[in-house]
Structures are given as structure tokens and as C-alpha cells.
Design an enzyme around this catalytic site. Structure first.
Site, PDB file in Angstrom:
ATOM      1  N   ASP A 258       1.375  -1.182   0.025  1.00  0.00           N
ATOM      2  CA  ASP A 258       0.133  -0.078   0.304  1.00  0.00           C
ATOM      3  C   ASP A 258       0.837   1.225  -0.365  1.00  0.00           C
ATOM      4  O   ASP A 258       1.742   1.347   0.910  1.00  0.00           O
ATOM      5  CB  ASP A 258      -1.472  -0.173   0.941  1.00  0.00           C
ATOM      6  CG  ASP A 258      -1.538   1.293   1.428  1.00  0.00           C
ATOM      7  OD1 ASP A 258      -2.825   1.376   0.621  1.00  0.00           O
ATOM      8  OD2 ASP A 258      -1.945   2.036   1.931  1.00  0.00           O
ATOM      9  N   GLU A 300       0.985  -0.722  -5.457  1.00  0.00           N
ATOM     10  CA  GLU A 300       0.358   0.711  -4.793  1.00  0.00           C
ATOM     11  C   GLU A 300       0.563   1.682  -5.565  1.00  0.00           C
ATOM     12  O   GLU A 300       1.443   2.177  -4.495  1.00  0.00           O
ATOM     13  CB  GLU A 300      -0.775   0.359  -4.154  1.00  0.00           C
ATOM     14  CG  GLU A 300      -2.355   1.649  -4.482  1.00  0.00           C
ATOM     15  CD  GLU A 300      -2.406   2.345  -3.738  1.00  0.00           C
ATOM     16  OE1 GLU A 300      -3.323   3.104  -3.446  1.00  0.00           O
ATOM     17  OE2 GLU A 300      -1.466   3.171  -2.334  1.00  0.00           O
TER      18      GLU A 300
END
Ligand code: GLC
Length: 612
Positions: A258, A300
Site C-alpha cells: 500500500d 500500489e
């Protein structure tokens, strides 16, 4: 004994580079030694079934690059209340032809200060209302026995302010303060603010938060309750790696890194994509190859292609296995609003020129907003100026422009830059919400047509398509978040509604919206999984169609050729495809095409396969 050898062999092969990079960042021998011995501990703890999967995938490292993976992402509570609930829905997942599920953040997070679970207070504990780590292990093992792969988020840039490190830091414990960025006055924070852009300019402005009790500023690039970790501290790196390996050992196949571009900070920079970020990702890649080689890293990186691609690393020194195809996603919605495929075509041309080893995750919608990060230098030549075009797109998708059928809401509208992002489900953005509300059957048919055409085009791209749960039945926006105080300020919740199982009962009824969409998608999925021309390393190119509203994509693999045509307009059109050099059969309708003039109905699409 033999199994343990595999660890040492893999470590030995990578040791020099691993040590070199670690020393480059930390110059700390004892912490490196600790890392290696902990890696071995995690390897020993890894269960036999997972080690067997490791062994198989090591002999077939390209296993994820074919045409047989289809993903779906969902929140556990929205989808099935609990982890056990997800397990009981595996039949439905299989029915959707999905064999890769992304479980949205489910680790412990404070209620009301969770950012949808992206503020983790304990990396080793599941949110109690969702279940336990044992439930997770049970789920991953049931998934594996059905050939379903499981993905989870590793929120590595920050912890929740409720994490035990943060609590100790707040109490003034220097050891823990050094794991974050603490400042007792605003001199350095205000220096950072000069160069660091804002992630949430409206809902959480600024990159620092003043802690009144601790009398310190702490760096918070995202929400004030998400404290940025300081990866300059080797203790942070080591401990986060241990968390990563702990989670991998629960049977996770794909770990989503993330917000990875943000993890390294330097004063007077944008604190994005710094070289040390790549060193860390490369280290993570090697560490997982040594301990748990079946695990894939999904980065990401929600940025323009020049920033995204370096996260693949090089062929000799790879970093992430997979990355999101974010610019293509945004360019797709631009094309929906403008009916002009030129930007999308040039974006696809960039992708088609990249090495075929690069695997992208293709998607139409995800849990986040759509940022209009388009190639404005290119659009400028067509007369679109950045600020006014973003405003147009936001107006269009809110349904304000005359010909728009979309519904949705703005996200983080910045009064200073006039920038705003957009939220809404695929179905609502395609007009299904509006047509349903107005009970307009003709409009509904058009909306379903657009929705399916977009999926057909997404499936034609190389890589792994990922559905957003609910899209398979055309789920529309959910406005109930506005009544929940902890969600009301974050319009991303408009597309994070609970799965409507009542509506899903209609999937076999072809007279319903759900049935039409589900059946249409099923057809596309089956074609994609059976035709070898959809493998990731097929040749791909875009095709001139003679009409700005029609996108043409060609694919060729092992003697098979296919031409995909996609009409992005609400008008019937005729494309002129000079490449038509024989008999082509549309895999969807079975129709035969031999002429270079091909008529395509409004929002229509063809998968034309050349007969051999
Ligand atoms: C990622 C997530 C987003 C979250 C952010 C902070 O961008 O996709 O939902 O707000 O990270 O963790």
C-alpha cells in the site's frame, strides 16, 4: 533437512546483493544478522502446504502471466460479514469465474479512525468482528484447495496512532519516537510542507499533525491518525519485514504494498518515489524469494506511467511482480465522457511498447476515487486544457453535462488548485442508477451495453483483470454513508456499499439487469480463459478504425490473431479496419466478418478471431 536447504540455497544466491543494499541503507551489521536469522525462523514456521506451493511456483515462476487469472476485490464485512462468511461464499466466487480474491484491509484498526482499514493498530490481529488469524488461515487453505489465490494489503507507510509503537512514542519514549517523524517545533515540518504535495487536501490538509499531549508534531501524510513510519530506522524496516513474513505465512499469495512510493522521506523533496524506496522494494522482493517464493508483490503506485514502471525493477533485479494500470483506468473514463479514443489509444501504445514481462492489473473501478491523472500535454494538442477538462470530467460524471447518464460525487475537491477526484460505482457511472431510478428500459439497455463494453475492452488488455465486487451484478452507489458520522466526510464510501445478495439471486434470470450483466461477463471471462491469444505475452497493438469513437486492439499469439473493436459512443458506427484480411468470427455472437467495413452498434463490441 532437504527442505531447509532450500532456504539456505536461496539465501546464498541472493546474500551479496541483499547485504549490499541493506548496508547501503543502514550500515548496520548486527541488524542485518538479526534480519537473516529471523527470516530463517519464519521459513521454519511456514507450513508444509505453503512450502509445497513455493516449490511448484519456483519451477514455474511465470505462473501468473497467463490468461487464467481473474480477480475480485471486496471488503470482508460488505461481502460476507466475516472471514468465515467469505469461506461460505467461495461457491459464488467460483461461479463468477474468479480465482483471485483481494480481501480489503481486515487487520485491527480503531473504529472511526480507520481510513477503511488502512490505519493498522496491530499487524498480527484480525478485526475481532471479522474473525481471527485462524479463520484467515482456514480461508486461505480452503481457497488454495479450490485454486483461488488470496491477496491482502500490507499497509507499510504508516501505522494507526493506536499502534503500540505510536502509543509509546506519544508518551515520549525516544526509542519509539524514532520510528516516526517527531518534531518539537514547526521549523522542519514547514520546510517539508514547501515541497511535499498533499494526499487529502480537503479531508486531511497538511502533512503534519500537532499532538497537544506530546507537545510534538508528527508526520501524517494521509489522515492525522495515520503516522508515517520512519524507514531510516533499521528497526522499523526489520520489524515491518517480520510482520510481512508473518502474514505471508498465513497463506497469502499476493501482498499489495500500500502507498509504497511514500515510504522514504527526505527534506526538500516531494517525498515520493525516492531511490531508497526502490532499494526497500528490491530488498522485500529478495526476502520473499528466500522465505516464501510463491508470494507475489503487487505495488500500489497511483501515478503516471513514468513513475509506475520503475517499480517493476529490471529483468536482473526485479522489484514488484505486478502493478496497477492506473492511467489506463483514468483514460478509460475520460474516453467514456468524451467519446474520443485518441488519448486511450496513445496510452495503450505506451503499454504495448513495454516488455511483456511486466504484468499489470487492469480494472475499471476499485475502492478508491478516480484521480484525473491524464497526459495533459497530449490532450492540450486536442484543445483540452488541464483545469477546465478536469472540471468537465467531474461535471460529466456527476451527471451535470447534458448527455451524461452518470451518477456519483466529488472527492477531495481542493478550493485552491480547483482539483477534485471522483467517486461512484461502475454501474452508476455507466447510467444504470439513473435508468433504474427513471424506470427507463431503453436507457437501461444502453447503460448495460456501456458497462459490458467497458469490461470487454478491459479483458482485451494484457495482464490480470480485477472486478470490483458488486460490478458483476451492476451494483449502484450507496448513499447511506452520509448518515454515518465516521464515514460522512469521505465520499469514497459511496462505492463501498454492502454486497446486495438479494439482487444477486437474479443472476440466472436474463430478463434482469443482474442477469444480463452477469451472463455477459461470464461469456467474456470464458472466452478470455480459453483463447490462448489472451496470454500476457501475446503481441498487442492498437488499430486504426477510421472513427474517433471506436477503439481497436489487436492481439497475436502462436498463430492466433484477434481484433477487438469497442464503440465508446451512443451512436451506431461503421469502422474501417484495413487489417481485415480474411474471415473473422466474432467470438461473442458467432457472426462472421469479411469486409473491412464493419458496423458496430452503439456501445457495441466485437472479439473478432481470424479463422485459420
Ligand atoms: C492507499 C489506499 C487508500 C488509503 C491510502 C492510505 O492509497 O488505496 O484507500 O487511503 O493508501 O493508506
Amino acid at each position: 533437512m532437504k527442505k531447509n536447504n532450500s532456504f539456505h540455497l536461496r539465501l546464498q544466491q541472493r546474500h551479496d546483493e541483499l547485504r549490499w543494499l541493506y548496508m547501503e541503507l543502514y550500515d548496520n551489521d548486527s541488524m542485518f544478522a538479526e534480519l537473516c536469522s529471523k527470516m530463517y525462523e519464519f521459513f521454519k514456521e511456514r507450513n508444509h502446504t505453503l512450502k509445497a506451493i513455493d516449490a511448484v511456483r519456483e519451477t514455474e515462476p511465470d505462473w501468473y502471466k497467463k490468461n487464467d487469472l481473474l480477480g475480485m476485490m471486496f471488503y470482508i464485512d460488505n461481502f460476507a460479514a466475516t472471514i468465515k462468511g467469505v469461506e461460505s461464499k467461495l461457491d459464488y466466487i467460483e461461479r463468477c469465474s474468479v480465482n483471485y480474491i483481494h480481501l480489503m484491509p481486515f487487520l485491527e484498526t480503531p473504529k472511526g479512525r480507520s481510513d477503511g482499514g488502512y490505519a493498522v493498530s496491530d499487524f498480527r490481529k484480525v478485526q475481532p468482528q471479522l474473525g481471527t488469524m485462524e479463520d484467515l488461515e482456514h480461508l486461505t487453505s480452503s481457497c488454495h484447495s479450490k485454486g483461488i489465490h488470496v491477496c491482502m494489503d500490507f499497509v507499510m507507510n504508516h501505522t494507526s496512532e493506536e499502534h503500540e509503537w505510536a502509543k509509546k512514542a506519544r508518551q515520549g519514549d525516544g526509542e519509539y519516537m524514532s520510528r516516526y517523524f517527531f518534531f518539537d517545533n514547526d521549523t522542519i515540518p514547514s520546510e517539508y510542507e514547501k515541497t511535499v504535495p498533499q494526499v487529502f487536501p480537503t479531508t486531511a490538509p497538511g502533512n503534519f499533525t500537532w499532538l497537544d499531549d506530546a507537545k510534538h508534531f508528527v508526520m501524517t501524510s494521509f489522515y492525522p491518525y495515520q503516522w508515517d513510519l520512519n524507514y531510516k530506522n533499521p528497526r522499523v524496516f526489520n520489524e515491518m519485514i517480520y510482520n510481512f513474513l508473518y502474514l505471508a505465512n498465513k497463506g497469502i499469495d499476493i501482498i499489495r504494498l500500500d502507498a509504497v512510493p511514500y515510504i522514504w522521506k527526505e527534506l526538500h523533496t516531494k517525498c515520493r518515489n525516492l531511490p531508497q524506496v526502490h532499494t526497500i522494494v528490491r530488498l522485500m522482493r529478495m526476502i520473499s524469494e528466500i522465505v516464501c517464493p510463491s508470494v507475489l508483490l503487487l505495488g500500489e503506485v497511483v501515478m503516471e506511467p513514468e513513475k509506475v514502471v520503475p517499480y517493476f525493477g529490471t529483468v536482473e533485479k526485479p522489484e514488484c511482480h505486478m502493478l496497477y494500470n492506473v492511467t489506463t483506468m483514468a483514460a478509460t473514463w475520460h474516453t467514456v465522457a468524451t467519446r474520443d479514443v485518441r488519448l486511450l489509444k496513445q496510452q495503450l501504445d505506451i503499454l504495448h511498447s513495454l516488455p511483456k514481462e511486466y504484468i499489470f492489473l487492469n480494472y475499471l473501478r476499485c475502492h478508491d476515487d478516480i484521480g484525473w491523472g491524464l497526459d495533459y500535454a497530449f490532450l492540450q494538442k486536442q484543445g483540452f486544457a488541464e483545469v477546465s477538462h478536469k472540471q468537465y470530467l467531474n461535471d460529466y460524471f456527476q451527471g451535470y453535462a447534458g448527455e451524461s447518464t452518470s451518477r456519483g460525487e466529488l472527492y477531495n475537491a481542493d478550493p485552491v488548485t480547483k482539483d477534485a477526484r471522483f467517486c461512484g460505482t461502475t454501474a452508476s457511472m455507466c447510467g444504470i442508477e439513473k435508468a433504474g431510478f427513471e424506470q427507463n428500459d431503453a436507457a437501461m439497455e444502453r447503460a448495460i451495453g456501456l458497462d459490458l463494453m467497458l469490461h470487454a475492452y478491459m479483458f482485451m488488455q494484457s495482464g490480470i483483470p480485477v472486478l470490483y465486487s458488486g460490478d458483476e451484478i451492476g451494483q449502484v452507489n450507496d448513499y447511506s454513508y452520509k448518515e454515518q458520522p465516521e464515514k460522512a466526510a469521505d465520499s469514497r464510501y459511496i462505492h463501498r456499499g454492502p454486497m446486495n445478495w438479494e439482487l444477486s439471486k437474479n443472476i440466472s434470470n436474463l430478463n434482469t439487469v443482474e442477469g444480463k450483466l452477469f451472463h455477459g461477463l461470464e461469456n467474456l471471462e470464458q472466452i478470455r480463459q480459453t483463447e490462448k491469444v489472451f496470454v500476457s505475452n501475446a503481441d498487442t497493438w492498437t488499430i486504426e478504425t477510421g472513427d474517433f469513437s471506436i477503439l481497436g486492439i489487436g492481439r497475436f499469439f502462436d498463430g492466433q490473431k484477434i481484433i477487438g473493436l469497442f464503440n465508446f459512443s451512443e451512436f451506431d458506427k461503421t469502422a474501417r479496419i484495413n487489417e481485415i484480411d480474411g474471415v473473422y468470427v466474432d467470438l461473442i455472437s458467432g457472426e462472421t466478418k469479411t469486409s473491412i467495413e464493419i458496423s458496430i452498434p452503439a456501445y457495441g463490441y466485437y472479439y473478432l478471431k481470424k479463422e485459420s
